[in-house]
Design a protein around this motif. Sequence first.
Motif, short mmCIF file in Angstrom:
data_model
loop_
_atom_site.label_atom_id
_atom_site.label_comp_id
_atom_site.label_asym_id
_atom_site.label_seq_id
_atom_site.Cartn_x
_atom_site.Cartn_y
_atom_site.Cartn_z
N LEU A 116 0.85 -1.20 0.00
CA LEU A 116 0.00 0.00 0.00
C LEU A 116 0.88 1.25 0.00
N ALA A 117 0.63 2.16 -0.95
CA ALA A 117 1.35 3.45 -0.99
C ALA A 117 0.64 4.40 -0.02
N PHE A 118 1.34 4.82 1.04
CA PHE A 118 0.66 5.64 2.04
C PHE A 118 1.13 7.08 2.09
N LYS A 119 2.23 7.39 1.39
CA LYS A 119 2.72 8.77 1.43
C LYS A 119 3.56 9.06 0.19
N LEU A 120 3.38 10.24 -0.36
CA LEU A 120 4.16 10.66 -1.55
C LEU A 120 5.02 11.86 -1.16
N GLU A 121 6.19 11.93 -1.77
CA GLU A 121 7.09 13.05 -1.48
C GLU A 121 7.92 13.32 -2.73
N ALA A 122 8.05 14.57 -3.10
CA ALA A 122 8.88 14.89 -4.27
C ALA A 122 10.31 15.06 -3.80
N GLY A 123 11.19 14.18 -4.24
CA GLY A 123 12.60 14.26 -3.86
C GLY A 123 13.43 14.76 -5.03
N LYS A 124 14.75 14.81 -4.84
CA LYS A 124 15.60 15.31 -5.92
C LYS A 124 15.70 14.33 -7.08
N PHE A 125 15.32 13.05 -6.85
CA PHE A 125 15.36 12.06 -7.94
C PHE A 125 13.97 11.79 -8.51
N GLY A 126 13.00 12.66 -8.24
CA GLY A 126 11.63 12.42 -8.71
C GLY A 126 10.73 12.05 -7.55
N GLN A 127 9.54 11.57 -7.85
CA GLN A 127 8.58 11.26 -6.78
C GLN A 127 9.03 10.05 -5.96
N ASP B 57 4.33 6.67 -10.66
CA ASP B 57 3.24 7.63 -10.76
C ASP B 57 1.99 7.02 -10.12
N CYS B 58 1.63 7.52 -8.94
CA CYS B 58 0.46 6.96 -8.25
C CYS B 58 -0.10 8.01 -7.30
N ALA B 59 -1.21 7.67 -6.66
CA ALA B 59 -1.82 8.55 -5.67
C ALA B 59 -1.68 7.92 -4.29
N SER B 60 -1.82 8.75 -3.27
CA SER B 60 -1.74 8.25 -1.90
C SER B 60 -2.92 7.31 -1.66
N GLY B 61 -2.65 6.10 -1.14
CA GLY B 61 -3.73 5.13 -0.90
C GLY B 61 -3.86 4.08 -1.98
N ASP B 62 -3.00 4.12 -3.03
CA ASP B 62 -3.05 3.11 -4.10
C ASP B 62 -2.44 1.79 -3.62
N THR B 63 -2.97 0.68 -4.16
CA THR B 63 -2.45 -0.65 -3.84
C THR B 63 -1.61 -1.15 -5.01
N PHE B 64 -0.46 -1.78 -4.70
CA PHE B 64 0.40 -2.36 -5.73
C PHE B 64 0.49 -3.87 -5.52
N VAL B 65 0.33 -4.61 -6.63
CA VAL B 65 0.37 -6.08 -6.55
C VAL B 65 1.31 -6.62 -7.64
N THR B 66 1.83 -7.84 -7.42
CA THR B 66 2.68 -8.45 -8.45
C THR B 66 1.83 -9.28 -9.42
N LEU C 96 -5.35 -10.83 -9.47
CA LEU C 96 -5.95 -10.91 -8.13
C LEU C 96 -7.14 -9.96 -7.99
N ASN C 97 -7.05 -8.80 -8.66
CA ASN C 97 -8.13 -7.80 -8.63
C ASN C 97 -8.48 -7.37 -7.21
N LEU C 98 -7.44 -7.14 -6.39
CA LEU C 98 -7.72 -6.75 -5.00
C LEU C 98 -7.12 -5.38 -4.69
N ALA C 99 -7.63 -4.77 -3.64
CA ALA C 99 -7.15 -3.46 -3.20
C ALA C 99 -7.27 -3.35 -1.70
N MET C 100 -6.34 -2.63 -1.09
CA MET C 100 -6.42 -2.35 0.36
C MET C 100 -7.38 -1.17 0.56
N GLU C 101 -7.97 -1.10 1.75
CA GLU C 101 -8.82 0.06 2.06
C GLU C 101 -7.94 1.30 2.12
N SER C 102 -8.45 2.39 1.57
CA SER C 102 -7.65 3.61 1.49
C SER C 102 -7.62 4.35 2.83
#
Length: 743
Positions: free
Chosen positions: A349-360, A417-426, A430-436
């Motif tokens: 689960l992506a829970f926080k985004l931050e713009a760094g010197k190497f990109g997001q 490139d994603c939004a806060s609260g997105d789920t990533f799967v391999t 599976l078609n699943l997602a964590m609660e945001s």
Amino acid sequence: MTIYSALKLPRIIQNLKTVVQLRQGFSSHAKYAEHKPIELIRNIGISAHIDSGKTTLTERILFYTGRIESMHEVRGKDNVGATMDSMELERQRGITIQSAATYTLWKDTNINIIDTPGHVDFTVEVERALRVLDGAVLVLCAVGGVQSQTLTVNRQMKRYNVPCLAFINKLDRQGSNPYRVISHMRSKLNHNAAFIQLPIGLENNLKGIIDLVGEKSIYFEGPLGTELRYDEIPQDMRAESQEKRQELIEHLSNADEKFGELFLEEKPFTEADIKAAIRRSCIKREFTPVLVGSALKNKGVQPLLDAVLEYLPNPGEVENIALVEKDGQDTEKIVLSPARDGKLPCVSLAFKLEAGKFGQLTYLRCYQGVLKKGDTIYNARTGKKVRLARLVRLHSNQMEDVNEVYAGDIFALFGVDCASGDTFVTDPKLNLAMESIYVPEPVVSMSIKPTNSKDRDNFAKAIGRFTKEDPTFQFHYDSDVKETLVSGMGELHLEIYAQRMEREYGCPVTLGKPKVAFRETLVSPCAFDYLHKKQSGGAGQYARIIGVVEPLPATHNTVNEFADETMGTNVPKQFIPGVERGFREMCEKGLLTGHKISGIKFRLQDGGHHIVDSSELAFNLATHGAIKEVFNEGSWQILEPIMLVEVTAPDEFQGVVMGQLNKRHGIITGTDGAEGWFTVYAEVPLNDMFGYAGELRSSTQGKGEFTMEYSRYSPCLPDLQEKLIREYQESQGINVEKKKKKN
């Protein structure tokens, strides 16, 4: 050798010993990359009210675990500042603005730590951290006790079912009273809390702590409190410690069934029995162990780390749920497996985004499976795939590359490139997602513009980055007032972003007068029967809708509801989405003052259609007309945000402070006092709180401080409603005149 240098020699030797110990601790960090069993991992957050000592405590934890070589203060006189306050603005103001992640090693256990802000304006940072953590340390000030933001943090912990330890800090301060703090924990936070430690002395006499479970005293010796000396309980504290140990046993027997049986049967129990009972009941959130100390004076931190290992859950003991979408059916909940063998597909689960010197930079928590460098992952929301060129772990603003991460780990990725609260799967099948993550609504708006028009590009970049990083910071252009508006959780929130634009993007900005997010709502139900008919050669438009718009209860006055109650085929089902969309569009901007409409329910009961001329657009426009009809015929009122305000100041200013709150239409809900200081709790409209910080400081000789947080929306006073309507009508009139001139 002089006498002076002879006196200094033992201290120099001691400091050298400390440095050698810490160097050994650093070399042990090579072990961190090893694949550890899940039992040897803890994910914890440190949360509390403003100025309770969270960042100082984190600094001490990093020092004693050998993660950093020297300690620095939050408002550092040496111009260094705390490790976790990596942003220059944080060091200058002495507050935490962004939650910072780090990891360390204590007694062969990996501890991932997130230090969170205490100020209510940055509450989303705490939400994000608690969403992905397995346990937390709730820090309480021994003087302030349970304060307004403590209540907010407690609610957030309850929302995400996070077990916690309580640490009563600042026992070295004048007026510290841990017994008052624990009584507030029981009465205000409803915690089944009991001491597992007691302080030996208070204020300037704080010498050490008593461990009630092991029945021993602990003293922190050496120049930096690195040497622990265990001893018997002091003679003058034996009666009190016996009494508090009995209290602990009674609280535990109420919380833990297994221990309760031992207690009722009057069987003897060991130290291990008590520790096992504390662990079981703490993980179930049925008991809160209370520890004591002073982070600034280096007392009580190592036993707190031991308690984190002994009482807080590892990632395998927490149930994490994902939602699986079934074809044409409701979502189904499944429990994710924390096994670290790599057999199951990875879920993060992506829970926080931050713009760094190497990109997001995207912070993620791995809940299931193993993720390796070079793997391909899929965003469950967008379906986009990303190949992982680099995996990193974070230590404040420093990064350390790793080759793989396992279930329970907190890590970061670059260039995703994603939004806060997105789920990533391999496995995308599976078609699943964590609660945001729960994101509160912004309550303050201000107009914003770059001071120099040539900085527009940098301004756009800054706005784009900050709105993506922080979902409570929102940006939009208001075509009516011809102004660009930013919205956030408070004046400080918007002020900090304005300063960051100047510092990080070289773009000074001008903020206008704050605008409050008022709402419009209906007072009583109002029926409608609206026919939209348009014929101008060729295919026409025809739609008729009949129904009722009614107000929702006061507890739901920030949302809108749509109900399709039609029977038969008078309104064909394919046109219903057009009606709902029309209703939602009209709610974006009310006709009374131009603010959003909320707290109403649109019930579509009947209607009519034409076999040729009806379309989704026709029903959409019919809904626009119906809402305008309800606006003209119904009775409307304006709602304003009400804030929970907590003011603390010396006793002699109590009358002045209460007078100020009454003048600002505040309702005082309670008062509290201790040792020359008082606290007033009140509910005050946000619109009346602007400029209060300056007024409070000037009337209390700079000693008073206040915090406020959003509570609810409530009807505003009639004179304010008339003023808002008049101002809106005048602004609309000006726009009409301008249009006439243009024509």
